[in-house]
Write a protein that holds these residues in place. Structure first.
Motif, PDB file in Angstrom:
ATOM      1  N   ARG A  25      68.916  24.824 167.595  1.00  0.00           N
ATOM      2  CA  ARG A  25      68.588  24.152 168.846  1.00  0.00           C
ATOM      3  C   ARG A  25      67.987  22.779 168.586  1.00  0.00           C
ATOM      4  N   THR A  26      68.431  21.800 169.365  1.00  0.00           N
ATOM      5  CA  THR A  26      67.876  20.457 169.340  1.00  0.00           C
ATOM      6  C   THR A  26      67.317  20.148 170.721  1.00  0.00           C
ATOM      7  N   LEU A  27      66.022  19.838 170.783  1.00  0.00           N
ATOM      8  CA  LEU A  27      65.397  19.477 172.054  1.00  0.00           C
ATOM      9  C   LEU A  27      65.660  18.011 172.342  1.00  0.00           C
ATOM     10  N   LEU A  28      66.127  17.725 173.554  1.00  0.00           N
ATOM     11  CA  LEU A  28      66.413  16.370 173.994  1.00  0.00           C
ATOM     12  C   LEU A  28      65.348  15.927 174.993  1.00  0.00           C
ATOM     13  N   ASP A  29      65.463  14.702 175.480  1.00  0.00           N
ATOM     14  CA  ASP A  29      64.513  14.202 176.473  1.00  0.00           C
ATOM     15  C   ASP A  29      64.776  14.830 177.844  1.00  0.00           C
ATOM     16  N   HIS A  30      63.779  14.740 178.716  1.00  0.00           N
ATOM     17  CA  HIS A  30      63.905  15.099 180.130  1.00  0.00           C
ATOM     18  C   HIS A  30      64.172  16.584 180.354  1.00  0.00           C
ATOM     19  N   VAL A 143      83.281  26.265 173.571  1.00  0.00           N
ATOM     20  CA  VAL A 143      83.894  26.665 172.304  1.00  0.00           C
ATOM     21  C   VAL A 143      85.057  25.723 172.035  1.00  0.00           C
ATOM     22  N   SER A 144      85.066  25.103 170.858  1.00  0.00           N
ATOM     23  CA  SER A 144      86.117  24.155 170.483  1.00  0.00           C
ATOM     24  C   SER A 144      87.040  24.812 169.469  1.00  0.00           C
ATOM     25  N   ILE A 145      88.330  24.795 169.762  1.00  0.00           N
ATOM     26  CA  ILE A 145      89.338  25.433 168.913  1.00  0.00           C
ATOM     27  C   ILE A 145      90.417  24.395 168.624  1.00  0.00           C
ATOM     28  N   GLY A 146      90.788  24.270 167.364  1.00  0.00           N
ATOM     29  CA  GLY A 146      91.795  23.295 166.992  1.00  0.00           C
ATOM     30  C   GLY A 146      91.194  22.131 166.226  1.00  0.00           C
ATOM     31  N   THR A 147      91.853  21.002 166.263  1.00  0.00           N
ATOM     32  CA  THR A 147      91.424  19.825 165.510  1.00  0.00           C
ATOM     33  C   THR A 147      90.075  19.322 166.015  1.00  0.00           C
ATOM     34  N   PRO A 148      89.126  19.062 165.130  1.00  0.00           N
ATOM     35  CA  PRO A 148      87.826  18.546 165.594  1.00  0.00           C
ATOM     36  C   PRO A 148      87.968  17.211 166.314  1.00  0.00           C
ATOM     37  N   ARG A 149      87.203  17.080 167.398  1.00  0.00           N
ATOM     38  CA  ARG A 149      87.072  15.822 168.133  1.00  0.00           C
ATOM     39  C   ARG A 149      85.590  15.535 168.345  1.00  0.00           C
ATOM     40  N   SER A 150      85.275  14.274 168.560  1.00  0.00           N
ATOM     41  CA  SER A 150      83.889  13.870 168.781  1.00  0.00           C
ATOM     42  C   SER A 150      83.469  14.185 170.203  1.00  0.00           C
ATOM     43  N   LEU A 151      82.379  14.951 170.358  1.00  0.00           N
ATOM     44  CA  LEU A 151      81.727  15.121 171.643  1.00  0.00           C
ATOM     45  C   LEU A 151      80.471  14.270 171.621  1.00  0.00           C
ATOM     46  N   LEU A 152      80.370  13.336 172.562  1.00  0.00           N
ATOM     47  CA  LEU A 152      79.242  12.417 172.627  1.00  0.00           C
ATOM     48  C   LEU A 152      78.298  12.829 173.749  1.00  0.00           C
ATOM     49  N   LEU A 153      77.005  12.657 173.519  1.00  0.00           N
ATOM     50  CA  LEU A 153      75.999  12.889 174.555  1.00  0.00           C
ATOM     51  C   LEU A 153      75.079  11.692 174.611  1.00  0.00           C
ATOM     52  N   ARG A 154      74.649  11.316 175.834  1.00  0.00           N
ATOM     53  CA  ARG A 154      73.698  10.218 175.994  1.00  0.00           C
ATOM     54  C   ARG A 154      72.863  10.475 177.252  1.00  0.00           C
ATOM     55  N   PRO A 155      71.646   9.973 177.304  1.00  0.00           N
ATOM     56  CA  PRO A 155      70.853  10.126 178.521  1.00  0.00           C
ATOM     57  C   PRO A 155      71.465   9.335 179.671  1.00  0.00           C
ATOM     58  N   ARG A 156      71.367   9.855 180.877  1.00  0.00           N
ATOM     59  CA  ARG A 156      71.788   9.086 182.040  1.00  0.00           C
ATOM     60  C   ARG A 156      70.912   7.840 182.160  1.00  0.00           C
ATOM     61  N   GLY A 157      71.523   6.715 182.417  1.00  0.00           N
ATOM     62  CA  GLY A 157      70.785   5.470 182.501  1.00  0.00           C
ATOM     63  C   GLY A 157      70.695   4.726 181.191  1.00  0.00           C
ATOM     64  N   LEU A 162      74.354  10.652 170.902  1.00  0.00           N
ATOM     65  CA  LEU A 162      74.497  11.690 169.882  1.00  0.00           C
ATOM     66  C   LEU A 162      75.969  12.037 169.735  1.00  0.00           C
ATOM     67  N   ARG A 163      76.394  12.355 168.513  1.00  0.00           N
ATOM     68  CA  ARG A 163      77.798  12.665 168.239  1.00  0.00           C
ATOM     69  C   ARG A 163      77.888  13.991 167.480  1.00  0.00           C
ATOM     70  N   HIS A 164      78.761  14.868 167.959  1.00  0.00           N
ATOM     71  CA  HIS A 164      79.041  16.120 167.266  1.00  0.00           C
ATOM     72  C   HIS A 164      80.547  16.259 167.107  1.00  0.00           C
ATOM     73  N   GLU A 165      80.995  16.510 165.876  1.00  0.00           N
ATOM     74  CA  GLU A 165      82.410  16.757 165.622  1.00  0.00           C
ATOM     75  C   GLU A 165      82.656  18.255 165.787  1.00  0.00           C
ATOM     76  N   GLU A 183      74.702  12.881 179.948  1.00  0.00           N
ATOM     77  CA  GLU A 183      76.145  12.862 180.155  1.00  0.00           C
ATOM     78  C   GLU A 183      76.827  13.196 178.835  1.00  0.00           C
ATOM     79  N   HIS A 184      78.047  13.722 178.921  1.00  0.00           N
ATOM     80  CA  HIS A 184      78.825  13.981 177.709  1.00  0.00           C
ATOM     81  C   HIS A 184      80.264  13.512 177.915  1.00  0.00           C
ATOM     82  N   ALA A 185      80.958  13.275 176.813  1.00  0.00           N
ATOM     83  CA  ALA A 185      82.318  12.733 176.877  1.00  0.00           C
ATOM     84  C   ALA A 185      83.073  13.092 175.606  1.00  0.00           C
ATOM     85  N   ILE A 186      84.400  13.128 175.723  1.00  0.00           N
ATOM     86  CA  ILE A 186      85.310  13.180 174.572  1.00  0.00           C
ATOM     87  C   ILE A 186      86.108  11.882 174.628  1.00  0.00           C
TER      88      ILE A 186
END
Length: 207
Positions: A25-30, A143-157, A162-165, A183-186
């Motif tokens: 577990r990683t604690l984030l802000d807010h 759950v991610s299955i298949g080729t790794p992709r970057s999932l990005l997370l950032r605080p709103r505003g 943060l990046r996780h493959e 927020e998160h994005a691929i």
């Protein structure tokens, strides 16, 4: 679509492994947090092939500003009560409920599946705020299955990203206030990458 399997995923069993202390577990802000469990689904590459064939994938078009555009990925949503397309996903949901139900206060009930066919498929910055996620703490387990992709997370505003493959059976759980304060994005990528399937387990009333 060309899919490069993992050299580490060569077992015969297909399904979730243990959670418990294997989850970091990683604690984030807010008041937000994320849990990560690499390689949670054994036999994930075989599961990828099964889901690719069994899921009735479809394309969607959505309003974006003043025009209608193609959603850059294929989709399928399994609402509460609809049978999941593979027994391994039933086992995964059961294991997630056993691990998180006390903290979440309710079970995961739905599953949304996305197929990212190559690096041109993506999902823009967002939080799962349709429904209760806009006002209440909740969890979304991916759950991610298949080729790794970057999932990005950032605080709103704004703030550090943060990046996780994630791929080949990796699990990430976004909890606390994460859906409304982060927020998160691929993102798209110009690198040649193979396909990835994302399975998002959510409680009732969260999209």
């Amino acid at each position: 679509m060309f899919f490069q399997s993992s050299l580490l995923d060569c077992g015969d069993e297909i399904g979730p492994g243990p959670l418990g202390s294997s989850v970091k577990r990683t604690l984030l802000d807010h008041g937000a947090w994320i849990d990560v469990r690499p390689g949670w689904i054994s036999g994930a590459d075989a599961l990828f092939d099964r889901l690719l064939d069994a899921v009735p994938w479809h394309a969607e078009r959505r309003h974006m500003y003043d025009r209608v555009v193609d959603v850059p990925r294929l989709l399928c949503f399994y609402e509460e009560g609809r049978p999941l397309p593979d027994p391994a996903l039933d086992e995964a949901k059961k294991a997630l409920n056993a691990h998180y139900a006390a903290e979440l206060g309710e079970p995961f009930r739905t599953a949304g599946l996305c197929l990212y066919r190559d690096g041109r498929d993506s999902v823009a910055w967002h939080g799962d705020t349709i429904g209760r996620g806009s006002t209440e703490d909740t969890m979304v387990a991916i759950v991610s299955i298949g080729t790794p992709r970057s999932l990005l997370l950032r605080p709103r505003g704004g703030g550090p990203t943060l990046r996780h493959e994630l791929g080949h059976g990796d699990l990430i759980v976004m909890g606390g206030s994460c859906q409304r304060t982060w927020e998160h994005a691929i993102p798209k990528t110009a690198r040649p990458v193979g396909p990835r399937i994302s399975v998002q387990f959510r409680p009732r009333g969260v999209r």
